[in-house]
Structure formats: C-alpha cells, structure tokens
Motif scaffolding. Sequence first.
Motif, PDB file in Angstrom:
ATOM      1  N   PHE A  11      12.137  -6.667   4.059  1.00  0.00           N
ATOM      2  CA  PHE A  11      13.176  -5.857   3.672  1.00  0.00           C
ATOM      3  C   PHE A  11      12.678  -4.731   2.569  1.00  0.00           C
ATOM      4  O   PHE A  11      13.052  -3.583   2.681  1.00  0.00           O
ATOM      5  N   GLN A  12      11.713  -5.346   1.793  1.00  0.00           N
ATOM      6  CA  GLN A  12      11.379  -4.851   0.739  1.00  0.00           C
ATOM      7  C   GLN A  12      10.368  -3.531   1.253  1.00  0.00           C
ATOM      8  O   GLN A  12      10.402  -2.342   1.061  1.00  0.00           O
ATOM      9  N   GLN A  13       9.507  -3.920   2.258  1.00  0.00           N
ATOM     10  CA  GLN A  13       8.868  -2.849   3.011  1.00  0.00           C
ATOM     11  C   GLN A  13       9.446  -1.910   3.674  1.00  0.00           C
ATOM     12  O   GLN A  13       9.173  -0.785   3.654  1.00  0.00           O
ATOM     13  N   GLN A  14      10.456  -2.404   4.405  1.00  0.00           N
ATOM     14  CA  GLN A  14      11.449  -1.512   5.012  1.00  0.00           C
ATOM     15  C   GLN A  14      12.098  -0.394   4.010  1.00  0.00           C
ATOM     16  O   GLN A  14      12.079   0.760   4.516  1.00  0.00           O
ATOM     17  N   SER A  15      12.475  -0.929   3.105  1.00  0.00           N
ATOM     18  CA  SER A  15      13.036   0.056   2.114  1.00  0.00           C
ATOM     19  C   SER A  15      12.178   1.171   1.374  1.00  0.00           C
ATOM     20  O   SER A  15      12.493   2.184   1.381  1.00  0.00           O
ATOM     21  N   VAL A  16      10.845   0.660   1.247  1.00  0.00           N
ATOM     22  CA  VAL A  16       9.872   1.517   0.786  1.00  0.00           C
ATOM     23  C   VAL A  16       9.632   2.686   1.807  1.00  0.00           C
ATOM     24  O   VAL A  16       9.423   3.925   1.940  1.00  0.00           O
ATOM     25  N   GLU A  17       9.483   2.036   3.305  1.00  0.00           N
ATOM     26  CA  GLU A  17       9.413   2.720   4.225  1.00  0.00           C
ATOM     27  C   GLU A  17      10.585   3.993   4.504  1.00  0.00           C
ATOM     28  O   GLU A  17      10.267   5.193   4.808  1.00  0.00           O
ATOM     29  N   LEU A  37       2.706   2.472   5.447  1.00  0.00           N
ATOM     30  CA  LEU A  37       3.097   3.161   4.272  1.00  0.00           C
ATOM     31  C   LEU A  37       1.987   4.120   3.584  1.00  0.00           C
ATOM     32  O   LEU A  37       2.594   5.327   3.437  1.00  0.00           O
ATOM     33  N   GLY A  38       0.665   3.866   3.812  1.00  0.00           N
ATOM     34  CA  GLY A  38      -0.331   4.824   3.570  1.00  0.00           C
ATOM     35  C   GLY A  38      -0.218   6.135   4.412  1.00  0.00           C
ATOM     36  O   GLY A  38      -0.590   7.145   3.949  1.00  0.00           O
ATOM     37  N   ALA A  39      -0.339   5.775   5.525  1.00  0.00           N
ATOM     38  CA  ALA A  39      -0.201   6.791   6.669  1.00  0.00           C
ATOM     39  C   ALA A  39       0.882   7.890   6.368  1.00  0.00           C
ATOM     40  O   ALA A  39       0.712   8.959   6.610  1.00  0.00           O
ATOM     41  N   GLU A  47      -1.072  16.765  -2.948  1.00  0.00           N
ATOM     42  CA  GLU A  47      -0.764  17.413  -4.053  1.00  0.00           C
ATOM     43  C   GLU A  47       0.700  17.053  -4.229  1.00  0.00           C
ATOM     44  O   GLU A  47       1.588  17.453  -5.279  1.00  0.00           O
ATOM     45  N   HIS A  48       1.367  16.214  -3.389  1.00  0.00           N
ATOM     46  CA  HIS A  48       2.957  15.854  -3.555  1.00  0.00           C
ATOM     47  C   HIS A  48       3.092  15.237  -4.606  1.00  0.00           C
ATOM     48  O   HIS A  48       2.473  14.392  -5.144  1.00  0.00           O
ATOM     49  N   ALA A  49       4.407  15.482  -5.081  1.00  0.00           N
ATOM     50  CA  ALA A  49       4.856  15.003  -6.522  1.00  0.00           C
ATOM     51  C   ALA A  49       5.208  13.474  -6.545  1.00  0.00           C
ATOM     52  O   ALA A  49       4.790  12.850  -7.452  1.00  0.00           O
ATOM     53  N   LEU A  50       5.530  13.006  -5.153  1.00  0.00           N
ATOM     54  CA  LEU A  50       5.795  11.534  -4.977  1.00  0.00           C
ATOM     55  C   LEU A  50       4.687  10.796  -4.541  1.00  0.00           C
ATOM     56  O   LEU A  50       4.494   9.457  -4.430  1.00  0.00           O
ATOM     57  N   ARG A  51       3.598  11.388  -4.245  1.00  0.00           N
ATOM     58  CA  ARG A  51       2.196  10.856  -3.770  1.00  0.00           C
ATOM     59  C   ARG A  51       1.900   9.516  -4.264  1.00  0.00           C
ATOM     60  O   ARG A  51       1.801   8.514  -3.644  1.00  0.00           O
ATOM     61  N   ASP A  52       1.628   9.710  -5.519  1.00  0.00           N
ATOM     62  CA  ASP A  52       1.117   8.421  -6.197  1.00  0.00           C
ATOM     63  C   ASP A  52       2.125   7.460  -6.369  1.00  0.00           C
ATOM     64  O   ASP A  52       1.781   6.374  -6.503  1.00  0.00           O
ATOM     65  N   HIS A  53       3.276   7.636  -6.480  1.00  0.00           N
ATOM     66  CA  HIS A  53       4.463   6.685  -6.818  1.00  0.00           C
ATOM     67  C   HIS A  53       4.626   6.042  -5.424  1.00  0.00           C
ATOM     68  O   HIS A  53       4.690   4.804  -5.196  1.00  0.00           O
ATOM     69  N   PHE A  54       4.476   6.587  -4.025  1.00  0.00           N
ATOM     70  CA  PHE A  54       4.384   5.911  -2.932  1.00  0.00           C
ATOM     71  C   PHE A  54       3.007   5.055  -2.663  1.00  0.00           C
ATOM     72  O   PHE A  54       3.272   3.966  -2.212  1.00  0.00           O
ATOM     73  N   GLN A  56       1.631   3.320  -4.638  1.00  0.00           N
ATOM     74  CA  GLN A  56       1.802   2.135  -5.472  1.00  0.00           C
ATOM     75  C   GLN A  56       2.252   0.889  -4.594  1.00  0.00           C
ATOM     76  O   GLN A  56       1.944  -0.145  -4.647  1.00  0.00           O
ATOM     77  N   PHE A  57       2.752   1.000  -3.316  1.00  0.00           N
ATOM     78  CA  PHE A  57       3.456   0.245  -2.593  1.00  0.00           C
ATOM     79  C   PHE A  57       2.643   0.226  -1.148  1.00  0.00           C
ATOM     80  O   PHE A  57       3.138  -0.713  -0.412  1.00  0.00           O
ATOM     81  N   ASP A  58       1.513   0.817  -1.134  1.00  0.00           N
ATOM     82  CA  ASP A  58       0.631   0.381   0.218  1.00  0.00           C
ATOM     83  C   ASP A  58       0.372  -0.783   0.684  1.00  0.00           C
ATOM     84  O   ASP A  58       0.551  -1.157   2.062  1.00  0.00           O
TER      85      ASP A  58
END
Length: 108
Positions: A11-17, A37-39, A47-54, A56-58
Amino acid sequence: APTNPRQAAFFQQQSVEKLIRAVIEFERVVAGPTHSLGALTDLLGKEHALRDHFRQFDELSSAAAKFRYPSGSGTVPVVSNDALARKQAEITNLCAEVKEYIGPLKSG
C-alpha cells in the motif's frame, strides 16, 4: 508496529503511485497502465519540480507485486517495521508536497 508489514509495503507503493498519477493528471499527461514509479515520473519530464521527490521512491516499484504474492518457490519477503515507519514518514511529506503543488482544486 504493523501487523501485516507485506501488505503495508504494497500500500505504500500504491500511495506513491497515486500521488504521481495525481500530478500526471494535473499536468494533463497520458500515463497508461504501468506500475513503475520511475516510468511514471519520467512522463513528467526532467525539469518538473517534483521529479527528484518522486525519484526517491522508485525502489517501491517492485512492491506492486513483490509483497502481494509469494515467489515461485513459495517464499515471501520479510519487511522491516522500522523501514516501513521511515518510508511512511517520507510518503506523508510527499503527500504534503503534492497537495501544495496542485493547490486547491476548483470545480466546474
């Protein structure tokens, strides 16, 4: 401590997805059926503002199936409650970042 740590990891994976997909929808990008999550993050652009944040969860990408089903040999992975708690704190922060990025939604 979670009584069902494998399910919690799933469910953590699902939440991030779902958080990534919310931003993808907000940006009007077509995503498709992947659980990677990477794809999904790559669809937002470098250049997306949240890219690096996302990004982290790959490592959670494999949790979409890894923690739901036993392996072919019948074994199930062990999940650390401490690791789950740390990751949950990071997901809570990510949720706040996504909410701030998207802002209040307007109807109509």
